[in-house]
Design a protein around this motif. Sequence first.
Motif, PDB file in Angstrom:
ATOM      1  N   MET A   1       3.403  -9.176   1.076  1.00 41.55           N
ATOM      2  CA  MET A   1       3.398  -7.803   1.565  1.00 41.55           C
ATOM      3  C   MET A   1       3.838  -6.879   0.434  1.00 41.55           C
ATOM      4  SD  MET A   1       5.159  -8.142   5.342  1.00 41.55           S
ATOM      5  CE  MET A   1       6.727  -8.710   4.643  1.00 41.55           C
ATOM      6  N   ILE A   2       3.214  -5.695   0.352  1.00 45.52           N
ATOM      7  CA  ILE A   2       3.589  -4.692  -0.648  1.00 45.52           C
ATOM      8  C   ILE A   2       4.152  -3.480   0.085  1.00 45.52           C
ATOM      9  CG2 ILE A   2       2.830  -3.283  -2.590  1.00 45.52           C
ATOM     10  CD1 ILE A   2       2.442  -6.232  -3.088  1.00 45.52           C
ATOM     11  N   PRO A   3       5.484  -3.251   0.027  1.00 46.58           N
ATOM     12  CA  PRO A   3       6.081  -2.079   0.693  1.00 46.58           C
ATOM     13  C   PRO A   3       6.046  -0.852  -0.222  1.00 46.58           C
ATOM     14  CG  PRO A   3       7.804  -3.528  -0.137  1.00 46.58           C
ATOM     15  CD  PRO A   3       6.513  -4.155  -0.525  1.00 46.58           C
ATOM     16  N   ILE A   4       5.618   0.278   0.333  1.00 43.44           N
ATOM     17  CA  ILE A   4       5.453   1.499  -0.465  1.00 43.44           C
ATOM     18  C   ILE A   4       5.923   2.707   0.342  1.00 43.44           C
ATOM     19  CG2 ILE A   4       3.853   2.860  -1.881  1.00 43.44           C
ATOM     20  CD1 ILE A   4       1.789   0.548  -1.381  1.00 43.44           C
ATOM     21  N   ILE A   5       6.765   3.539  -0.265  1.00 45.80           N
ATOM     22  CA  ILE A   5       7.060   4.849   0.285  1.00 45.80           C
ATOM     23  C   ILE A   5       6.087   5.824  -0.368  1.00 45.80           C
ATOM     24  CG2 ILE A   5       8.731   6.730   0.445  1.00 45.80           C
ATOM     25  CD1 ILE A   5       9.576   4.442   2.138  1.00 45.80           C
TER      26      ILE A   5
ATOM     27  N   LEU B   1       6.133   5.299   5.278  1.00 43.57           N
ATOM     28  CA  LEU B   1       6.375   3.950   4.784  1.00 43.57           C
ATOM     29  C   LEU B   1       5.109   3.160   5.040  1.00 43.57           C
ATOM     30  CD1 LEU B   1       8.038   1.492   3.819  1.00 43.57           C
ATOM     31  CD2 LEU B   1       8.785   1.201   6.201  1.00 43.57           C
ATOM     32  N   GLY B   2       4.562   2.579   3.998  1.00 42.46           N
ATOM     33  CA  GLY B   2       3.375   1.755   4.135  1.00 42.46           C
ATOM     34  C   GLY B   2       3.689   0.313   3.762  1.00 42.46           C
ATOM     35  N   VAL B   3       3.100  -0.629   4.494  1.00 43.33           N
ATOM     36  CA  VAL B   3       3.217  -2.046   4.156  1.00 43.33           C
ATOM     37  C   VAL B   3       1.802  -2.609   4.090  1.00 43.33           C
ATOM     38  CG1 VAL B   3       4.127  -4.289   4.781  1.00 43.33           C
ATOM     39  CG2 VAL B   3       5.456  -2.230   5.304  1.00 43.33           C
ATOM     40  N   CYS B   4       1.380  -3.016   2.895  1.00 45.63           N
ATOM     41  CA  CYS B   4       0.050  -3.590   2.694  1.00 45.63           C
ATOM     42  C   CYS B   4       0.178  -5.097   2.574  1.00 45.63           C
ATOM     43  CB  CYS B   4      -0.590  -3.029   1.427  1.00 45.63           C
ATOM     44  SG  CYS B   4      -0.816  -1.238   1.450  1.00 45.63           S
ATOM     45  N   SER B   5      -0.751  -5.816   3.192  1.00 44.00           N
ATOM     46  CA  SER B   5      -0.689  -7.271   3.186  1.00 44.00           C
ATOM     47  C   SER B   5      -2.078  -7.847   2.988  1.00 44.00           C
ATOM     48  CB  SER B   5      -0.096  -7.774   4.506  1.00 44.00           C
ATOM     49  OG  SER B   5      -0.079  -9.187   4.553  1.00 44.00           O
ATOM     50  N   SER B   6      -2.155  -8.977   2.266  1.00 43.30           N
ATOM     51  CA  SER B   6      -3.445  -9.618   2.043  1.00 43.30           C
ATOM     52  C   SER B   6      -3.234 -11.053   1.595  1.00 43.30           C
ATOM     53  CB  SER B   6      -4.240  -8.866   0.967  1.00 43.30           C
ATOM     54  OG  SER B   6      -5.420  -9.545   0.633  1.00 43.30           O
ATOM     55  N   ALA B   7      -4.223 -11.909   1.889  1.00 47.55           N
ATOM     56  CA  ALA B   7      -4.200 -13.279   1.378  1.00 47.55           C
ATOM     57  C   ALA B   7      -4.558 -13.296  -0.106  1.00 47.55           C
ATOM     58  CB  ALA B   7      -5.173 -14.145   2.168  1.00 47.55           C
ATOM     59  N   ASP B   8      -5.090 -12.194  -0.602  1.00 45.37           N
ATOM     60  CA  ASP B   8      -5.466 -12.059  -2.002  1.00 45.37           C
ATOM     61  C   ASP B   8      -4.211 -11.882  -2.848  1.00 45.37           C
ATOM     62  OD1 ASP B   8      -6.499 -11.470  -4.460  1.00 45.37           O
ATOM     63  OD2 ASP B   8      -7.512  -9.621  -3.862  1.00 45.37           O
ATOM     64  N   GLU B   9      -3.972 -12.817  -3.787  1.00 45.91           N
ATOM     65  CA  GLU B   9      -2.778 -12.736  -4.618  1.00 45.91           C
ATOM     66  C   GLU B   9      -2.843 -11.555  -5.584  1.00 45.91           C
ATOM     67  OE1 GLU B   9      -2.092 -16.454  -6.525  1.00 45.91           O
ATOM     68  OE2 GLU B   9      -1.708 -17.516  -4.650  1.00 45.91           O
ATOM     69  N   GLY B  10      -4.027 -10.969  -5.748  1.00 45.81           N
ATOM     70  CA  GLY B  10      -4.170  -9.836  -6.654  1.00 45.81           C
ATOM     71  C   GLY B  10      -4.050  -8.498  -5.960  1.00 45.81           C
ATOM     72  N   LEU B  11      -3.404  -8.465  -4.774  1.00 46.68           N
ATOM     73  CA  LEU B  11      -3.314  -7.218  -4.011  1.00 46.68           C
ATOM     74  C   LEU B  11      -2.646  -6.114  -4.811  1.00 46.68           C
ATOM     75  CD1 LEU B  11      -3.602  -5.535  -1.443  1.00 46.68           C
ATOM     76  CD2 LEU B  11      -1.473  -6.557  -0.622  1.00 46.68           C
ATOM     77  N   MET B  12      -1.531  -6.414  -5.462  1.00 43.24           N
ATOM     78  CA  MET B  12      -0.808  -5.391  -6.222  1.00 43.24           C
ATOM     79  C   MET B  12      -1.707  -4.805  -7.305  1.00 43.24           C
ATOM     80  SD  MET B  12       2.127  -3.841  -6.435  1.00 43.24           S
ATOM     81  CE  MET B  12       3.148  -2.903  -7.567  1.00 43.24           C
ATOM     82  N   HIS B  13      -2.450  -5.670  -7.982  1.00 44.77           N
ATOM     83  CA  HIS B  13      -3.364  -5.208  -9.031  1.00 44.77           C
ATOM     84  C   HIS B  13      -4.442  -4.307  -8.437  1.00 44.77           C
ATOM     85  CE1 HIS B  13      -5.659  -5.279 -12.754  1.00 44.77           C
ATOM     86  NE2 HIS B  13      -6.725  -5.649 -12.072  1.00 44.77           N
ATOM     87  N   SER B  14      -4.972  -4.688  -7.270  1.00 44.26           N
ATOM     88  CA  SER B  14      -6.004  -3.888  -6.604  1.00 44.26           C
ATOM     89  C   SER B  14      -5.472  -2.511  -6.236  1.00 44.26           C
ATOM     90  CB  SER B  14      -6.502  -4.605  -5.345  1.00 44.26           C
ATOM     91  OG  SER B  14      -7.093  -5.834  -5.657  1.00 44.26           O
ATOM     92  N   LEU B  15      -4.248  -2.452  -5.728  1.00 42.94           N
ATOM     93  CA  LEU B  15      -3.655  -1.174  -5.341  1.00 42.94           C
ATOM     94  C   LEU B  15      -3.452  -0.281  -6.562  1.00 42.94           C
ATOM     95  CD1 LEU B  15      -1.011  -2.367  -2.722  1.00 42.94           C
ATOM     96  CD2 LEU B  15      -3.156  -1.179  -2.258  1.00 42.94           C
ATOM     97  N   MET B  16      -2.981  -0.876  -7.645  1.00 42.04           N
ATOM     98  CA  MET B  16      -2.740  -0.071  -8.840  1.00 42.04           C
ATOM     99  C   MET B  16      -4.044   0.475  -9.400  1.00 42.04           C
ATOM    100  SD  MET B  16       0.474   0.029  -9.092  1.00 42.04           S
ATOM    101  CE  MET B  16       0.617   0.838 -10.677  1.00 42.04           C
ATOM    102  N   ASN B  17      -5.155  -0.280  -9.263  1.00 37.18           N
ATOM    103  CA  ASN B  17      -6.446   0.186  -9.758  1.00 37.18           C
ATOM    104  C   ASN B  17      -6.953   1.394  -8.964  1.00 37.18           C
ATOM    105  OD1 ASN B  17      -6.688  -1.599 -11.850  1.00 37.18           O
ATOM    106  ND2 ASN B  17      -7.858  -3.101 -10.688  1.00 37.18           N
ATOM    107  N   LEU B  18      -6.475   1.573  -7.725  1.00 38.16           N
ATOM    108  CA  LEU B  18      -6.887   2.712  -6.921  1.00 38.16           C
ATOM    109  C   LEU B  18      -6.367   4.024  -7.481  1.00 38.16           C
ATOM    110  CD1 LEU B  18      -6.270   1.389  -3.291  1.00 38.16           C
ATOM    111  CD2 LEU B  18      -8.467   1.634  -4.450  1.00 38.16           C
ATOM    112  N   HIS B  19      -5.300   3.950  -8.286  1.00 39.92           N
ATOM    113  CA  HIS B  19      -4.649   5.179  -8.745  1.00 39.92           C
ATOM    114  C   HIS B  19      -5.421   5.903  -9.833  1.00 39.92           C
ATOM    115  CE1 HIS B  19      -1.535   3.860  -6.208  1.00 39.92           C
ATOM    116  NE2 HIS B  19      -0.907   3.082  -7.040  1.00 39.92           N
ATOM    117  N   GLY B  20      -6.350   5.213 -10.486  1.00 43.42           N
ATOM    118  CA  GLY B  20      -7.134   5.877 -11.527  1.00 43.42           C
ATOM    119  C   GLY B  20      -6.240   6.365 -12.653  1.00 43.42           C
ATOM    120  N   GLU B  21      -6.384   7.630 -12.989  1.00 42.11           N
ATOM    121  CA  GLU B  21      -5.598   8.215 -14.081  1.00 42.11           C
ATOM    122  C   GLU B  21      -4.249   8.661 -13.557  1.00 42.11           C
ATOM    123  OE1 GLU B  21      -6.508   8.222 -17.222  1.00 42.11           O
ATOM    124  OE2 GLU B  21      -8.346   7.189 -16.668  1.00 42.11           O
TER     125      GLU B  21
END
Length: 209
Positions: free
Chosen positions: A112-116, A186-206
Motif C-alpha cells: 500500500m502507498i499512503p499519500i496526503i 488521505l489516499g491509500v493506493c494498493s496493487s499487486a504490481d511491485e512497481g506501483l510507487m514507480h508508476s505513481l511517480m511517473n504520473l507527476h511528469g515535470e
Amino acid sequence: MKGQQPTLGAVLRDLRARFGWTLKEMSAKCGIPVSTLSKVEHDRLTLTYDKLQQLSQRLNIRMSDLFAETSASEEPQVTARRSIGRIEDAFRVNTPNYDYYYLCTELRRKRMIPIITRIRARTPEEFGELVRHQGEELIYVLQGRVEVHTEFYDPVVLEEGESIYIDSTMGHAYLAAEGCDEAVVLGVCSSADEGLMHSLMNLHGEAVL
C-alpha cells in the motif's frame, strides 16, 4: 517433504482454489487454453516466460507468486515491519494540480502507498487529462470538499469525513469542489504490481520535488 519448492502446477491449483475458479473460468481470465492449464496443473507441461507474464498481468498477481508457496496451510511469515508517518518526514512532490506527501517512504516494496494530497485544481479543464495507474485506491477527505471525476461515472462531491474507493485503472481526477479553494485528502493506493510507487511517480511528469 517439508520445505520442498512447489511446482508451478501446485501453485496454479492453489490459486484456483483460493479464487474458487474452474479451469474454464481461469482460462477465460488469463487467455491460456484449458488444455494447457490442465497439463500444467498435472505437471506435464510448463509455461514460457511470456505466458507466465501474461498469467501474472491478466490475473493481477505478482510474477513472484508463481514461484512461491501459496498454500493457506503454511504458517504466515511475521515481518514485524512498522513505520510512523509524519508529514514533516514525508517525500514531497509539487505539481500544478496537487501537492503530494508520500508517507512511510523508508519501507520498500509496500503493498500500500499512503499519500496526503493537497488538491488545488478546480475544473476539469484546469486538471487536464484523467490519470490512470495499476491497482485500486481509497480517498478520504480530511479538509474541504472534493469533486471526483471518473471515466465511467457522473461526478460526485465528497464532504469532510467521506471517502471513495475506486479501480485506479479507470481514468480519474480529484478537484477542489465549488466554494473550496483547496482540499486535503488521505489516499491509500494498493496493487499487486511491485512497481506501483514507480508508476505513481511517473504520473507527476515535470514535478517540482
